[in-house]
Design a protein around this motif. Structure first.
Motif, mmCIF file in Angstrom:
data_model
loop_
_atom_site.group_PDB
_atom_site.id
_atom_site.type_symbol
_atom_site.label_atom_id
_atom_site.label_comp_id
_atom_site.label_asym_id
_atom_site.label_seq_id
_atom_site.Cartn_x
_atom_site.Cartn_y
_atom_site.Cartn_z
ATOM 1 N N THR A 42 0.832 -1.202 0.000
ATOM 2 C CA THR A 42 0.000 0.000 0.000
ATOM 3 C C THR A 42 0.867 1.252 0.000
ATOM 4 O O THR A 42 0.670 2.169 -0.814
ATOM 5 C CB THR A 42 -0.899 0.007 1.248
ATOM 6 N N HIS A 43 1.825 1.300 0.897
ATOM 7 C CA HIS A 43 2.593 2.539 1.056
ATOM 8 C C HIS A 43 3.495 2.833 -0.131
ATOM 9 O O HIS A 43 3.703 4.009 -0.473
ATOM 10 C CB HIS A 43 3.387 2.547 2.372
ATOM 11 N N HIS A 44 4.017 1.796 -0.800
ATOM 12 C CA HIS A 44 4.862 2.069 -1.960
ATOM 13 C C HIS A 44 4.065 2.566 -3.163
ATOM 14 O O HIS A 44 4.653 3.113 -4.104
ATOM 15 C CB HIS A 44 5.671 0.821 -2.337
ATOM 16 N N LEU A 45 2.762 2.366 -3.155
ATOM 17 C CA LEU A 45 1.915 2.963 -4.191
ATOM 18 C C LEU A 45 1.669 4.440 -3.932
ATOM 19 O O LEU A 45 1.187 5.150 -4.825
ATOM 20 C CB LEU A 45 0.565 2.237 -4.266
ATOM 21 N N LYS A 62 10.942 11.886 8.057
ATOM 22 C CA LYS A 62 9.646 11.379 8.503
ATOM 23 C C LYS A 62 9.810 9.889 8.863
ATOM 24 O O LYS A 62 9.703 9.015 8.006
ATOM 25 C CB LYS A 62 8.595 11.521 7.405
ATOM 26 N N PRO A 63 10.097 9.576 10.113
ATOM 27 C CA PRO A 63 10.388 8.187 10.493
ATOM 28 C C PRO A 63 9.258 7.213 10.181
ATOM 29 O O PRO A 63 9.519 6.036 9.913
ATOM 30 C CB PRO A 63 10.638 8.277 11.998
ATOM 31 N N HIS A 64 8.010 7.685 10.213
ATOM 32 C CA HIS A 64 6.898 6.762 10.010
ATOM 33 C C HIS A 64 6.700 6.405 8.538
ATOM 34 O O HIS A 64 5.875 5.551 8.220
ATOM 35 C CB HIS A 64 5.618 7.335 10.610
ATOM 36 N N TYR A 65 7.467 7.036 7.639
ATOM 37 C CA TYR A 65 7.484 6.640 6.233
ATOM 38 C C TYR A 65 8.713 5.788 5.903
ATOM 39 O O TYR A 65 8.864 5.340 4.759
ATOM 40 C CB TYR A 65 7.475 7.864 5.314
ATOM 41 N N TYR A 66 9.588 5.597 6.876
ATOM 42 C CA TYR A 66 10.791 4.798 6.633
ATOM 43 C C TYR A 66 10.437 3.320 6.653
ATOM 44 O O TYR A 66 9.852 2.806 7.609
ATOM 45 C CB TYR A 66 11.871 5.101 7.672
ATOM 46 N N CYS A 67 10.783 2.629 5.578
ATOM 47 C CA CYS A 67 10.491 1.204 5.433
ATOM 48 C C CYS A 67 11.633 0.564 4.660
ATOM 49 O O CYS A 67 12.473 1.255 4.079
ATOM 50 C CB CYS A 67 9.165 1.006 4.674
ATOM 51 N N LEU A 68 11.659 -0.755 4.662
ATOM 52 C CA LEU A 68 12.616 -1.500 3.845
ATOM 53 C C LEU A 68 11.865 -2.564 3.058
ATOM 54 O O LEU A 68 11.062 -3.301 3.644
ATOM 55 C CB LEU A 68 13.694 -2.163 4.718
ATOM 56 N N PRO A 69 12.078 -2.632 1.740
ATOM 57 C CA PRO A 69 12.925 -1.753 0.964
ATOM 58 C C PRO A 69 12.442 -0.299 1.037
ATOM 59 O O PRO A 69 11.243 -0.039 1.077
ATOM 60 C CB PRO A 69 12.803 -2.282 -0.468
ATOM 61 N N VAL A 70 13.396 0.618 1.037
ATOM 62 C CA VAL A 70 13.074 2.024 1.160
ATOM 63 C C VAL A 70 12.346 2.501 -0.099
ATOM 64 O O VAL A 70 12.552 1.978 -1.196
ATOM 65 C CB VAL A 70 14.362 2.837 1.399
ATOM 66 N N ALA A 71 11.441 3.474 0.041
ATOM 67 C CA ALA A 71 10.752 4.039 -1.117
ATOM 68 C C ALA A 71 11.769 4.703 -2.049
ATOM 69 O O ALA A 71 12.768 5.265 -1.605
ATOM 70 C CB ALA A 71 9.710 5.044 -0.663
ATOM 71 N N GLU A 121 10.070 8.982 -7.768
ATOM 72 C CA GLU A 121 8.689 9.045 -8.207
ATOM 73 C C GLU A 121 8.443 8.178 -9.444
ATOM 74 O O GLU A 121 7.377 7.571 -9.564
ATOM 75 C CB GLU A 121 8.299 10.500 -8.496
ATOM 76 N N LYS A 122 9.409 8.068 -10.344
ATOM 77 C CA LYS A 122 9.189 7.249 -11.538
ATOM 78 C C LYS A 122 8.963 5.780 -11.164
ATOM 79 O O LYS A 122 8.219 5.068 -11.852
ATOM 80 C CB LYS A 122 10.362 7.365 -12.512
ATOM 81 N N HIS A 123 9.573 5.350 -10.089
ATOM 82 C CA HIS A 123 9.371 3.974 -9.641
ATOM 83 C C HIS A 123 7.993 3.801 -9.007
ATOM 84 O O HIS A 123 7.329 2.785 -9.235
ATOM 85 C CB HIS A 123 10.473 3.581 -8.658
ATOM 86 N N ARG A 124 7.562 4.795 -8.233
ATOM 87 C CA ARG A 124 6.210 4.723 -7.669
ATOM 88 C C ARG A 124 5.167 4.648 -8.785
ATOM 89 O O ARG A 124 4.213 3.854 -8.715
ATOM 90 C CB ARG A 124 5.921 5.939 -6.780
ATOM 91 N N ILE A 125 5.346 5.440 -9.814
ATOM 92 C CA ILE A 125 4.413 5.422 -10.943
ATOM 93 C C ILE A 125 4.402 4.053 -11.614
ATOM 94 O O ILE A 125 3.340 3.533 -11.980
ATOM 95 C CB ILE A 125 4.778 6.535 -11.956
ATOM 96 N N ALA A 126 5.571 3.438 -11.760
ATOM 97 C CA ALA A 126 5.644 2.101 -12.362
ATOM 98 C C ALA A 126 4.886 1.085 -11.516
ATOM 99 O O ALA A 126 4.219 0.185 -12.057
ATOM 100 C CB ALA A 126 7.101 1.670 -12.519
ATOM 101 N N LEU A 127 4.954 1.214 -10.192
ATOM 102 C CA LEU A 127 4.214 0.309 -9.308
ATOM 103 C C LEU A 127 2.713 0.497 -9.469
ATOM 104 O O LEU A 127 1.959 -0.484 -9.523
ATOM 105 C CB LEU A 127 4.618 0.547 -7.857
ATOM 106 N N VAL A 128 2.273 1.741 -9.536
ATOM 107 C CA VAL A 128 0.846 2.001 -9.729
ATOM 108 C C VAL A 128 0.378 1.403 -11.047
ATOM 109 O O VAL A 128 -0.676 0.746 -11.111
ATOM 110 C CB VAL A 128 0.552 3.512 -9.670
ATOM 111 N N GLN A 129 1.141 1.599 -12.100
ATOM 112 C CA GLN A 129 0.750 1.057 -13.400
ATOM 113 C C GLN A 129 0.666 -0.467 -13.373
ATOM 114 O O GLN A 129 -0.225 -1.066 -13.982
ATOM 115 C CB GLN A 129 1.736 1.524 -14.481
ATOM 116 N N ALA A 130 1.580 -1.103 -12.646
ATOM 117 C CA ALA A 130 1.522 -2.563 -12.522
ATOM 118 C C ALA A 130 0.287 -2.991 -11.737
ATOM 119 O O ALA A 130 -0.408 -3.939 -12.111
ATOM 120 C CB ALA A 130 2.790 -3.078 -11.841
ATOM 121 N N ASN A 184 7.026 8.310 -2.211
ATOM 122 C CA ASN A 184 8.356 8.157 -2.805
ATOM 123 C C ASN A 184 9.383 8.625 -1.774
ATOM 124 O O ASN A 184 9.027 8.973 -0.643
ATOM 125 C CB ASN A 184 8.469 8.920 -4.125
ATOM 126 N N ARG A 185 10.639 8.660 -2.170
ATOM 127 C CA ARG A 185 11.659 8.949 -1.157
ATOM 128 C C ARG A 185 11.604 10.386 -0.648
ATOM 129 O O ARG A 185 12.072 10.677 0.452
ATOM 130 C CB ARG A 185 13.051 8.605 -1.688
#
Length: 349
Positions: free
Chosen positions: A202-205, A218-227, A230-239, A208-209
């Motif tokens: 959900t969050h990677h959609l 923003k610690p509450h947006y920190y995750c692994l794999p890290v975001a 923006e071009k990668h987020r868009i690719a995830l949404v398209q998928a 972005n970084r």
């Protein structure tokens, strides 16, 4: 097909194909939030100590079920943590007995509680060959841990240096690249002819970084794999909105107390179990792809895992913004709920 009107959508009840429930007081607090919206979930085994045998997976399943609300049909789908000492026969028996649905590969040191993961992939070759033989899927945390590799490049390097050799040596092994974050991973899955799928969180959609770093950390947006960019987020949404059966939801909802998130070396993870369906509906609606939401949340995952889709349904309605609590109280301390940064107009009925 989902039943849709401009402000209502009814779909088969969704599943979560990548979830952290932790243990103890944390598990008791967060499990009901997943059970409220999801029928099944692949539960991660990275406890301390990790869940490495069939017997441990069965015991963990029993502890989870003790916190599923009465009347809920939620069913945890268990996994075992792959180590260099994993016994292929124990894994095969646990699968045959219906205890585990998958095995999880963590490269050693890749994420939270992954110290017991794999460093020498040749040592787990017998396990992977047994899994290919019996059709047991491998869930992969796809990052290398070489400190010389930039953290934003670790997924792409993992594909080339680790995943491609694994799949070449064991081509019948069914693999799920979990929580993909890059255009590279999306393209790799699309270009693969068989035995490969990917979950998207959900969050990677949504982030972005820049969301993590711009204007202050923003610690509450920190995750692994890290975001990523923006071009990668868009690719995830398209998928996600494509209807491609190889991409499906795995929230990677990962609760940590605020105390542990806000440390000088804070924990990685976003807690999204409580508001994922509202967040996803907003993303799909903005893309004009609400008719594809059911495939992503409810159909593609069961198809890849050779399970039937759920018979029960869920209805989402669009209206005034729905609010979720900012935090969830647990016996270990408060856990902050993921904030998408925009109003959520879709609610689960």
């Amino acid at each position: 097909m989902p039943k849709q009107s401009p402000d209502s959508l009814t779909i088969r009840r969704p599943d979560d194909w990548h979830l952290h429930l932790r243990d103890g007081a944390m598990m008791a607090a967060v499990t009901p939030h997943t059970a409220a919206h999801f029928e099944r979930a692949i539960v991660m085994p990275n406890l301390v100590p990790p869940v490495v045998t069939g017997a441990q997976a069965a015991a963990y399943r029993d502890r989870i079920m003790a916190h599923v609300p009465e009347g809920s049909n939620f069913r945890p789908l268990m996994t075992c943590y792959l180590t260099e000492d994993t016994d292929p026969e124990d894994i095969a028996k646990a699968h045959a007995d219906g205890i585990i649905t998958a095995v999880k590969l963590y490269p050693a040191g890749a994420t939270t509680n992954s110290a017991s993961g794999v460093s020498d992939f040749d040592k787990v070759r017998p396990v992977l060959e047994k899994m290919a033989e019996i059709g047991l899927p491998l869930c992969v945390h796809g990052e290398v841990t070489d400190p010389s590799i930039d953290i934003f490049d670790r997924e792409a390097v993992f594909i080339d240096k680790v995943l491609k050799p694994i799949r070449k040596k064991t081509p019948d092994l069914r693999v799920i690249m979990e929580h993909v974050t890059t255009e590279n991973a999306v393209d790799y899955v699309r270009d693969s002819r068989s035995n490969l799928a990917a979950t998207i969180t959900t969050h990677h959609l949504i982030i972005n970084r820049n969301h993590i770093l711009a204007g202050g950390i923003k610690p509450h947006y920190y995750c692994l794999p890290v975001a990523k960019r923006e071009k990668h987020r868009i690719a995830l949404v398209q998928a996600a909105i494509s209807g491609d059966k190889r991409f499906f939801l795995g929230t990677d909802s990962a609760p940590h107390t605020d105390e542990n998130k806000l440390l000088p070396c804070g924990c990685a993870g976003c807690f999204t179990a409580i508001n994922t369906m509202s967040c996803l509906a907003e993303v799909f609606d903005a893309a004009g792809a609400m008719s594809k939401l059911e495939n992503f949340t409810s159909l593609a995952g069961p198809r890849y895992y050779n399970l039937p889709p759920n018979e029960a349904t869920m209805t989402l309605t669009k209206g005034d913004p729905v609010t979720y609590p900012a935090t969830v109280d647990t016996g270990d301390g408060p856990v902050t709920v993921f904030d998408p940064g925009f109003p959520l107009h879709w609610r689960v009925q």
